[in-house]
Design a protein around this motif. Structure first.
Motif, PDB file in Angstrom:
ATOM      1  N   LEU A 308      46.596 -23.167  20.525  1.00  0.00           N
ATOM      2  CA  LEU A 308      45.178 -22.967  20.195  1.00  0.00           C
ATOM      3  C   LEU A 308      44.388 -24.278  20.249  1.00  0.00           C
ATOM      4  O   LEU A 308      43.254 -24.315  20.722  1.00  0.00           O
ATOM      5  CB  LEU A 308      45.062 -22.324  18.799  1.00  0.00           C
ATOM      6  CG  LEU A 308      43.664 -21.911  18.378  1.00  0.00           C
ATOM      7  CD1 LEU A 308      43.134 -20.794  19.281  1.00  0.00           C
ATOM      8  CD2 LEU A 308      43.658 -21.443  16.916  1.00  0.00           C
ATOM      9  N   THR A 320      41.189 -22.355  11.644  1.00  0.00           N
ATOM     10  CA  THR A 320      41.971 -21.109  11.656  1.00  0.00           C
ATOM     11  C   THR A 320      43.235 -21.291  10.811  1.00  0.00           C
ATOM     12  O   THR A 320      44.016 -22.215  11.068  1.00  0.00           O
ATOM     13  CB  THR A 320      42.387 -20.754  13.110  1.00  0.00           C
ATOM     14  OG1 THR A 320      41.232 -20.805  13.945  1.00  0.00           O
ATOM     15  CG2 THR A 320      42.998 -19.364  13.184  1.00  0.00           C
ATOM     16  N   GLU A 324      47.201 -17.297  11.303  1.00  0.00           N
ATOM     17  CA  GLU A 324      46.271 -16.548  12.165  1.00  0.00           C
ATOM     18  C   GLU A 324      46.185 -17.149  13.578  1.00  0.00           C
ATOM     19  O   GLU A 324      45.537 -16.594  14.452  1.00  0.00           O
ATOM     20  CB  GLU A 324      44.846 -16.622  11.584  1.00  0.00           C
ATOM     21  CG  GLU A 324      44.659 -16.016  10.220  1.00  0.00           C
ATOM     22  CD  GLU A 324      44.651 -14.504  10.291  1.00  0.00           C
ATOM     23  OE1 GLU A 324      44.061 -13.981  11.248  1.00  0.00           O
ATOM     24  OE2 GLU A 324      45.285 -13.875   9.414  1.00  0.00           O
ATOM     25  N   ARG A 325      46.791 -18.328  13.771  1.00  0.00           N
ATOM     26  CA  ARG A 325      46.520 -19.074  15.015  1.00  0.00           C
ATOM     27  C   ARG A 325      47.066 -18.393  16.273  1.00  0.00           C
ATOM     28  O   ARG A 325      46.429 -18.423  17.316  1.00  0.00           O
ATOM     29  CB  ARG A 325      47.063 -20.509  14.909  1.00  0.00           C
ATOM     30  CG  ARG A 325      46.204 -21.365  14.022  1.00  0.00           C
ATOM     31  CD  ARG A 325      46.760 -22.779  13.894  1.00  0.00           C
ATOM     32  NE  ARG A 325      45.983 -23.518  12.901  1.00  0.00           N
ATOM     33  CZ  ARG A 325      46.446 -24.517  12.165  1.00  0.00           C
ATOM     34  NH1 ARG A 325      47.705 -24.918  12.303  1.00  0.00           N
ATOM     35  NH2 ARG A 325      45.671 -25.133  11.293  1.00  0.00           N
ATOM     36  N   LYS A 327      47.472 -15.191  16.831  1.00  0.00           N
ATOM     37  CA  LYS A 327      46.586 -14.061  17.144  1.00  0.00           C
ATOM     38  C   LYS A 327      45.265 -14.578  17.727  1.00  0.00           C
ATOM     39  O   LYS A 327      44.741 -14.045  18.705  1.00  0.00           O
ATOM     40  CB  LYS A 327      46.321 -13.295  15.837  1.00  0.00           C
ATOM     41  CG  LYS A 327      45.560 -12.017  16.015  1.00  0.00           C
ATOM     42  CD  LYS A 327      45.549 -11.277  14.688  1.00  0.00           C
ATOM     43  CE  LYS A 327      44.515 -10.176  14.713  1.00  0.00           C
ATOM     44  NZ  LYS A 327      44.079  -9.840  13.377  1.00  0.00           N
ATOM     45  N   ARG A 328      44.766 -15.656  17.131  1.00  0.00           N
ATOM     46  CA  ARG A 328      43.488 -16.225  17.584  1.00  0.00           C
ATOM     47  C   ARG A 328      43.600 -16.728  19.033  1.00  0.00           C
ATOM     48  O   ARG A 328      42.671 -16.606  19.820  1.00  0.00           O
ATOM     49  CB  ARG A 328      43.082 -17.357  16.637  1.00  0.00           C
ATOM     50  CG  ARG A 328      41.777 -18.058  16.993  1.00  0.00           C
ATOM     51  CD  ARG A 328      40.570 -17.156  16.732  1.00  0.00           C
ATOM     52  NE  ARG A 328      39.361 -17.729  17.270  1.00  0.00           N
ATOM     53  CZ  ARG A 328      38.456 -18.402  16.556  1.00  0.00           C
ATOM     54  NH1 ARG A 328      38.621 -18.542  15.252  1.00  0.00           N
ATOM     55  NH2 ARG A 328      37.375 -18.891  17.136  1.00  0.00           N
ATOM     56  N   GLN A 331      43.141 -13.913  21.237  1.00  0.00           N
ATOM     57  CA  GLN A 331      41.709 -13.537  21.246  1.00  0.00           C
ATOM     58  C   GLN A 331      40.891 -14.491  22.111  1.00  0.00           C
ATOM     59  O   GLN A 331      39.962 -14.091  22.811  1.00  0.00           O
ATOM     60  CB  GLN A 331      41.143 -13.542  19.811  1.00  0.00           C
ATOM     61  CG  GLN A 331      41.634 -12.378  18.983  1.00  0.00           C
ATOM     62  CD  GLN A 331      41.339 -12.568  17.488  1.00  0.00           C
ATOM     63  OE1 GLN A 331      40.976 -13.658  17.037  1.00  0.00           O
ATOM     64  NE2 GLN A 331      41.499 -11.497  16.726  1.00  0.00           N
ATOM     65  N   GLU A 332      41.243 -15.774  22.068  1.00  0.00           N
ATOM     66  CA  GLU A 332      40.497 -16.762  22.864  1.00  0.00           C
ATOM     67  C   GLU A 332      40.728 -16.542  24.373  1.00  0.00           C
ATOM     68  O   GLU A 332      39.820 -16.711  25.171  1.00  0.00           O
ATOM     69  CB  GLU A 332      40.898 -18.192  22.472  1.00  0.00           C
ATOM     70  CG  GLU A 332      40.447 -18.609  21.083  1.00  0.00           C
ATOM     71  CD  GLU A 332      38.926 -18.772  20.955  1.00  0.00           C
ATOM     72  OE1 GLU A 332      38.273 -19.164  21.940  1.00  0.00           O
ATOM     73  OE2 GLU A 332      38.398 -18.498  19.866  1.00  0.00           O
TER      74      GLU A 332
END
Ligand SMILES: NC(=O)c1ccc[n+]([C@@H]2O[C@H](COP(=O)([O-])OP(=O)(O)OC[C@H]3O[C@@H](n4cnc5c(N)ncnc54)[C@H](O)[C@@H]3O)[C@@H](O)[C@H]2O)c1
Ligand SMILES: [Fe+2]
Length: 400
Positions: A308, A320, A324-325, A327-328, A331-332
């Motif tokens: 990330l 973040t 959660e990283r 998953k993030r 998403q990114e």
């Protein structure tokens, strides 16, 4: 990550806005006086090939042998045909001017010539490629995607069997790769986007596959940061030489990374889709990437989280929470895909480019037989691949 590892990157890289000018000197150093240039009809038509010929003609060359009949996703038949041309014209080296399809075709020709066989199919299998006869080999990429100029891999189609064969050997790597910003300035936004997403996929899979190591990690993460800063800009303004060169560097670095740590499930399924349904490689990579990341996340969450910072920057990473990283990160990736979709129509589902039904069973079986599946860190069964394909197709109820 294993404590012992192997990393090899023997390609000389010449990167810059005018690096093409160095081609004559490189040929001289390699002892080449009559190279065969391998390219495609599109690059001939739009003048990209001519810019290479101009550099050679400035040095006094009058007639330079060229083979430009290479289709997208080349085949063993084309490789065999070029092998004959090489001998007939008494050439003494190869120059590939093109995207992955042209470069891999040239790698196929190099294999054929160096191993002294007449049919590439004779070289299918493990450990079939020895050092053989030296065939000087220069690569000038015209897409920023496959990184093939830096890899020990060649992907070539076996048309009769509708499969993309992978050949892997250190002897396939070129002697020199010339990255010049002027070679990609004609690349349309849509192909810039899909080939750039192939690069992202190489970097992410290189960072997460079983043969990862500290050096491949360094190349992969540096490539991801370059993609973050330059891919969208290259799509929005293809004349920006700085971002074009940055993407060329990213592609080569991601190639060097995955050439050593290998690629995984996204590529296994993508090769099967390319062989069976002719889906362009970059499109397949782009569409499959987030679905495979979701599938792999149960064991790769932390590694995706590491990425990330390179992909979204330090502020997003710091803001973040650790858990959660991963998953993030997915998403990114999705966010970039959507921006590219709106900007140039980059497809987000398989059905956008292949409206006819796809035989998921058959594609999944072919993916199970692809070598890339062996290094994916999470084992995938046929049913898992079918679920990924259904979700990526955009099938109603197909979720992952
Ligand atoms: N060997 C490896 O390590 C490796 C890795 C990934 C993919 N591949 C293989 O590479 C192939 C895909 O290569 P690719 O994505 O680079 O695309 P490509 O070589 O198939 O080219 C796609 C299209 O873009 C056009 N094009 C190329 N450069 C252009 C330019 N500068 N301006 C305008 N048009 C241009 C081509 O003529 C072609 O029509 C697939 O067969 C894939 O399996 C190989
Ligand atoms: Fe790829």
């Amino acid at each position: 990550m294993s404590l012992s590892y192997e990393f090899q990157h023997r390609v000389k890289i010449l990167s810059g806005h005018h690096s093409l000018e160095q081609l004559p000197k490189e040929l001289q150093d390699l002892g080449v006086v009559r190279p065969l240039i391998i390219s495609d009809e599109m690059l001939k038509k739009i003048g990209v090939l001519q810019s290479v010929l101009d550099v050679l003609m400035k040095e006094g060359e009058k007639e330079i042998p060229c083979f430009t009949n290479v289709p997208v996703d080349s085949s063993s038949d084309i490789v065999n045909e070029i092998g004959k041309v090489y001998h007939k014209l008494s050439c003494d080296g190869l120059i590939a001017v093109g995207g992955g399809s042209v470069i891999d075709t040239a790698k196929g020709v190099k294999m054929l010539l160096s191993q002294e066989v007449h049919d590439l199919l004779e070289l299918v299998g493990c450990e079939t490629i020895k050092r053989g006869i030296k065939i000087p080999f220069v690569v000038i990429p015209t897409t920023s995607g496959t990184g093939s100029e830096a890899t020990l891999v060649a992907v070539i189609k076996y048309v009769a069997k509708k499969v993309k064969m992978e050949f892997i050997s250190y002897h396939l790597q070129p002697d020199v790769a010339i990255l010049d910003s002027c070679m990609t300035k004609t690349l349309p936004p849509r192909i810039t986007a899909s080939t750039g997403m192939d690069t992202l996929c190489h970097a992410i899979e290189a960072y997460t596959c079983l043969q990862k190591n500290p050096i491949s990690d360094a190349y992969a993460t540096a490539a991801i940061a370059l993609i973050r800063d330059n891919l969208y800009k290259a799509v929005a303004n293809g004349n920006n030489k700085r971002v074009r060169l940055a993407m060329a560097n990213a592609s080569t670095m991601a190639g060097a990374a995955f050439s050593n740590s290998m690629v995984g499930l996204v590529h296994a399924i993508g090769h099967a889709l390319g062989g069976e349904c002719h889906i362009p490689h970059g499109d397949a990579m782009n569409i499959l990437l987030p679905y495979v990341m979701r599938y792999n996340r149960s064991i790769l969450d932390e590694q995706y989280g590491d990425l990330l910072i390179y992909f979204a920057g330090a502020d997003v990473y710091a803001a973040t929470p650790k858990k959660e990283r991963g998953k993030r990160m997915i998403q990114e990736v999705r966010k970039l895909q959507k921006r590219l979709h709106h900007r140039c129509g980059l497809p987000l589902t398989l059905k956008e480019i292949h409206p006819d039904p796809i035989d998921f069973e058959l594609v999944a079986q072919k993916a199970m037989n692809d070598g890339a599946i062996l290094v994916n860190p999470k084992k995938a069964e046929k049913d898992d691949i079918i679920r990924i394909l259904e979700a990526a197709y955009g099938k109603k109820g197909g979720r992952l």
